[in-house]
Design a protein around this motif. Structure first.
Motif, PDB file in Angstrom:
ATOM      1  N   GLU A 412       0.902  -1.721  -0.245  1.00 25.06           N
ATOM      2  CA  GLU A 412      -0.067  -0.085   0.188  1.00 25.06           C
ATOM      3  C   GLU A 412       0.802   1.156   0.129  1.00 25.06           C
ATOM      4  O   GLU A 412       0.431   1.997  -0.578  1.00 25.06           O
ATOM      5  CB  GLU A 412      -0.721   0.093   1.308  1.00 25.06           C
ATOM      6  N   ALA A 413       1.388   1.554   0.885  1.00 23.70           N
ATOM      7  CA  ALA A 413       2.857   2.639   0.835  1.00 23.70           C
ATOM      8  C   ALA A 413       3.840   2.822  -0.642  1.00 23.70           C
ATOM      9  O   ALA A 413       3.454   3.898  -1.007  1.00 23.70           O
ATOM     10  CB  ALA A 413       4.267   2.221   2.557  1.00 23.70           C
ATOM     11  N   ARG A 414       3.806   2.174  -1.394  1.00 25.08           N
ATOM     12  CA  ARG A 414       4.431   2.243  -2.797  1.00 25.08           C
ATOM     13  C   ARG A 414       3.493   2.409  -3.623  1.00 25.08           C
ATOM     14  O   ARG A 414       4.042   3.664  -4.229  1.00 25.08           O
ATOM     15  CB  ARG A 414       4.983   0.666  -3.203  1.00 25.08           C
ATOM     16  N   ALA A 415       2.041   1.485  -3.601  1.00 26.80           N
ATOM     17  CA  ALA A 415       1.426   2.261  -4.472  1.00 26.80           C
ATOM     18  C   ALA A 415      -0.113   3.686  -4.222  1.00 26.80           C
ATOM     19  O   ALA A 415       1.022   4.943  -5.045  1.00 26.80           O
ATOM     20  CB  ALA A 415       0.204   1.935  -4.009  1.00 26.80           C
ATOM     21  N   LEU A 416       0.998   4.287  -2.776  1.00 27.57           N
ATOM     22  CA  LEU A 416       0.403   5.248  -2.554  1.00 27.57           C
ATOM     23  C   LEU A 416       2.193   6.731  -2.529  1.00 27.57           C
ATOM     24  O   LEU A 416       1.239   7.987  -3.565  1.00 27.57           O
ATOM     25  CB  LEU A 416       0.794   5.402  -0.928  1.00 27.57           C
ATOM     26  N   VAL A 417       3.096   6.204  -2.518  1.00 30.59           N
ATOM     27  CA  VAL A 417       4.292   6.617  -3.578  1.00 30.59           C
ATOM     28  C   VAL A 417       4.261   7.274  -4.024  1.00 30.59           C
ATOM     29  O   VAL A 417       4.148   8.208  -5.124  1.00 30.59           O
ATOM     30  CB  VAL A 417       5.414   6.098  -3.100  1.00 30.59           C
ATOM     31  N   ALA A 418       3.773   6.042  -5.603  1.00 25.70           N
ATOM     32  CA  ALA A 418       3.587   6.947  -6.641  1.00 25.70           C
ATOM     33  C   ALA A 418       2.027   7.025  -6.795  1.00 25.70           C
ATOM     34  O   ALA A 418       1.974   8.122  -8.280  1.00 25.70           O
ATOM     35  CB  ALA A 418       3.290   5.026  -7.390  1.00 25.70           C
ATOM     36  N   ARG A 419       1.253   7.008  -6.443  1.00 28.94           N
ATOM     37  CA  ARG A 419       0.365   8.017  -6.017  1.00 28.94           C
ATOM     38  C   ARG A 419      -0.100   9.813  -6.501  1.00 28.94           C
ATOM     39  O   ARG A 419       0.162  10.720  -6.796  1.00 28.94           O
ATOM     40  CB  ARG A 419      -1.317   7.574  -5.951  1.00 28.94           C
ATOM     41  N   LEU A 420       1.559   9.613  -5.011  1.00 30.27           N
ATOM     42  CA  LEU A 420       1.053  11.044  -4.767  1.00 30.27           C
ATOM     43  C   LEU A 420       2.726  11.718  -5.642  1.00 30.27           C
ATOM     44  O   LEU A 420       3.077  12.757  -5.411  1.00 30.27           O
ATOM     45  CB  LEU A 420       1.924  10.952  -3.569  1.00 30.27           C
ATOM     46  N   GLY A 421       2.986  10.769  -6.501  1.00 30.80           N
ATOM     47  CA  GLY A 421       4.040  10.969  -7.519  1.00 30.80           C
ATOM     48  C   GLY A 421       5.644  11.643  -6.927  1.00 30.80           C
ATOM     49  O   GLY A 421       6.495  11.930  -7.467  1.00 30.80           O
ATOM     50  N   GLY A 422       5.852  10.524  -5.937  1.00 27.43           N
ATOM     51  CA  GLY A 422       6.818  10.368  -5.326  1.00 27.43           C
ATOM     52  C   GLY A 422       7.866   8.802  -6.300  1.00 27.43           C
ATOM     53  O   GLY A 422       7.318   8.125  -7.207  1.00 27.43           O
ATOM     54  N   SER A 423       9.194   8.598  -6.117  1.00 26.56           N
ATOM     55  CA  SER A 423       9.388   7.800  -6.600  1.00 26.56           C
ATOM     56  C   SER A 423      11.262   6.621  -6.014  1.00 26.56           C
ATOM     57  O   SER A 423      11.954   6.654  -6.294  1.00 26.56           O
ATOM     58  CB  SER A 423      10.278   8.110  -8.299  1.00 26.56           C
ATOM     59  N   PHE A 424      10.634   7.040  -4.677  1.00 25.16           N
ATOM     60  CA  PHE A 424      11.755   7.097  -3.868  1.00 25.16           C
ATOM     61  C   PHE A 424      11.434   5.042  -3.286  1.00 25.16           C
ATOM     62  O   PHE A 424      10.162   4.953  -3.996  1.00 25.16           O
ATOM     63  CB  PHE A 424      12.101   7.472  -2.523  1.00 25.16           C
ATOM     64  N   GLN A 425      12.734   4.682  -3.263  1.00 34.83           N
ATOM     65  CA  GLN A 425      12.108   3.466  -3.167  1.00 34.83           C
ATOM     66  C   GLN A 425      11.853   3.248  -1.008  1.00 34.83           C
ATOM     67  O   GLN A 425      11.953   3.814  -0.098  1.00 34.83           O
ATOM     68  CB  GLN A 425      13.155   2.272  -2.510  1.00 34.83           C
ATOM     69  N   VAL A 426      10.373   2.294  -1.148  1.00 33.04           N
ATOM     70  CA  VAL A 426       9.610   1.956   0.354  1.00 33.04           C
ATOM     71  C   VAL A 426      10.227   0.336   0.429  1.00 33.04           C
ATOM     72  O   VAL A 426       9.778  -0.361  -0.173  1.00 33.04           O
ATOM     73  CB  VAL A 426       8.651   2.299   0.180  1.00 33.04           C
ATOM     74  N   ASP A 427      10.549  -0.033   1.822  1.00 32.14           N
ATOM     75  CA  ASP A 427      10.621  -1.111   2.476  1.00 32.14           C
ATOM     76  C   ASP A 427      10.240  -1.280   3.890  1.00 32.14           C
ATOM     77  O   ASP A 427      10.595  -0.130   4.420  1.00 32.14           O
ATOM     78  CB  ASP A 427      12.374  -1.948   2.323  1.00 32.14           C
ATOM     79  N   ALA A 428      10.039  -2.418   4.529  1.00 28.39           N
ATOM     80  CA  ALA A 428       9.662  -2.177   6.092  1.00 28.39           C
ATOM     81  C   ALA A 428      11.154  -3.255   6.447  1.00 28.39           C
ATOM     82  O   ALA A 428      11.538  -4.049   6.140  1.00 28.39           O
ATOM     83  CB  ALA A 428       8.728  -3.417   6.177  1.00 28.39           C
TER      84      ALA A 428
END
Ligand SMILES: [Zn+2]
Ligand SMILES: [Zn+2]
Length: 440
Positions: A412-428
């Motif tokens: 969900e966090a990765r999808a949200l980054v994409a929706r908000l126009g971000g491009s950084f890597q997200v992991d837990a």
């Protein structure tokens, strides 16, 4: 020629050691009290000073302190303190004063010679060996997660992937070994450090965000703190009610633990932070207080290579204030205040290379936990997108979340980054995961 100075008011112990050392090629100097010992040390610059603790005219503690206070006159010299006292407090005070070694009397010549051999002295003052591992970062920042859970450890089959230990992160940069928080993960970190350093002393700085259990509970089990040759500098702000030292030691009082903090043999230096900006070696550290019950800070480490920010416990204010009115404050004032506070945190993490941030809940769960001091992943991610961070880790996983749930939150966090126009890597964040920030 290797030069050694024996300072002791008992001539017999000096004479015995003198003979044995001379046979092994040492140029031996002697002094019978602290003051004349110091004069001789500064004039002759021996590589090693062997100094008794109880002496007339300047005791051994002060000899150590004064030698260490004059590195130009006593460069890189080793100090071996000898004493008839086996009290832990004397040992600890001597090491804190600058001793490298503490030997209980009587000291046999073979014992001393063996110790000197370890120093590899061959006429030139010994430079301290680089700490193992300081090379392994290749000039970058190495970061390793040892505990990523919030609130309470959660071992078990359903948390094997991300891990069940509470907050602890290891950072190596610029020759510094730093630890963020002493949750239960610090036990495994300690075992690994001992394995790596073998018989070399370990020096490290432990930064504690706050003294809730999940950030300090591992400390009594930190094996590095049980060796008198190791130096541990503990930095945190004072507690809400008691001093930092009192708060940390109270979890080791006798109803809770068999050994008191004062009895731990390592050199533990507890320093209450006064300023929000300070340095650890070449690392610039900036703290900011977060929105969390009690006194809680987050830390930003700025190095020549990059910036790492650690925010394990924080409840972002805008959603909190939108969910809950505050007594005696107009709703509009309250929300404006919340916006400003969250914006300040956004500026604090701006352009950071790595951000580890409280994402304890998802936004469906959050309404049940308003005011508990933790954020939902959506808000932390939105803040990180605004701040243009380079890499983001969900941190402080809820003890009620199993591996499947955390993986779903990452998706969900990765999808949200994409929706908000971000491009950084997200992991837990995950126990055992290593991250390296390379120089640009
Ligand atoms: Zn916590
Ligand atoms: Zn907390």
């Amino acid at each position: 020629m290797k030069k050694i100075l024996l300072i002791d008011d008992e001539p017999t112990s000096r004479v015995l050691l003198h003979r044995a050392l001379e046979k092994h090629g040492w140029n031996v100097l002697q002094a019978s009290d602290g003051e004349s010992g110091l004069q001789l040390a500064f004039a002759e610059k021996p590589q090693v000073v062997v100094c008794d603790l109880l002496m007339p005219r300047t005791n051994g503690f002060h000899v150590c302190e004064r030698l260490r206070a004059q590195p130009d006159l006593f460069p890189n010299g080793k100090i071996i303190v000898t004493s008839s006292s086996d009290y832990d407090s004397d040992r600890r005070n001597a090491m804190q004063a600058g001793a490298d070694e503490y030997l209980i009397k009587p000291v046999r010549a073979e014992q001393l010679l063996k110790l000197l051999e370890r120093y590899h002295l061959d006429g030139a003052p010994a430079a301290p060996p680089p700490p193992p591992g300081s090379q392994s970062d290749g000039g970058g920042i190495s970061l390793k997660f040892w505990g990523v859970r919030g609130s309470i450890p959660t071992p078990g089959a359903s948390t094997l992937y991300y891990g069940g230990n509470t907050s602890c992160v290891e950072i190596r940069v610029d020759g510094e070994l730093m630890i963020l928080d002493a949750g239960t993960g610090i036990r495994s970190l300690g075992l690994s450090l001992i394995e790596e350093f073998k018989d070399q002393p370990i020096s490290l700085t432990l930064l504690i965000t706050h003294t809730h259990w999940d950030h300090i509970q591992g400390f009594p089990f930190f094996p590095v703190a049980y060796n008198p040759r190791n130096n541990i500098r503990v930095l945190a702000f004072e507690g809400a009610r008691k001093s930092l030292e009192a708060t940390l030691s109270s979890q080791m009082e006798s109803p809770y633990f068999p050994i008191s903090m004062q009895q731990m043999p390592g050199n533990i230096r507890i320093e209450e932070l006064k300023d929000k900006k300070f340095t650890v070696g070449k690392v610039q550290v900036e703290a900011m207080f977060t929105n969390h019950p009690g006194i809680c800070a987050c830390f930003k480490l700025t190095t020549a290579v990059g910036v790492v920010v650690y925010i394990p416990d924080n409840e972002l204010l805008q959603r909190l204030r939108a969910s809950k009115d505050v007594r005696n404050v107009e709703r509009s004032d309250s929300q404006e205040f919340a916006r400003e506070r969250d914006q300040a945190l956004c500026e604090f993490i701006r352009n950071a290379d790595v951000v580890m941030m409280d994402c304890q809940y998802d936004c469906i769960e959050y309404p049940k936990y308003v005011g508990w001091g933790h954020s939902c992943v959506d808000d932390s991610i939105a803040l990180a997108v605004d701040a243009n961070v380079k890499r983001f880790f969900l941190f402080h996983h809820d003890p009620g979340h199993n591996d499947a749930k955390i993986t779903a939150m990452v998706d969900e966090a990765r999808a949200l980054v994409a929706r908000l126009g971000g491009s950084f890597q997200v992991d837990a964040a995950r126990e055992g995961l290593e991250v390296v920030v390379k120089p640009a």
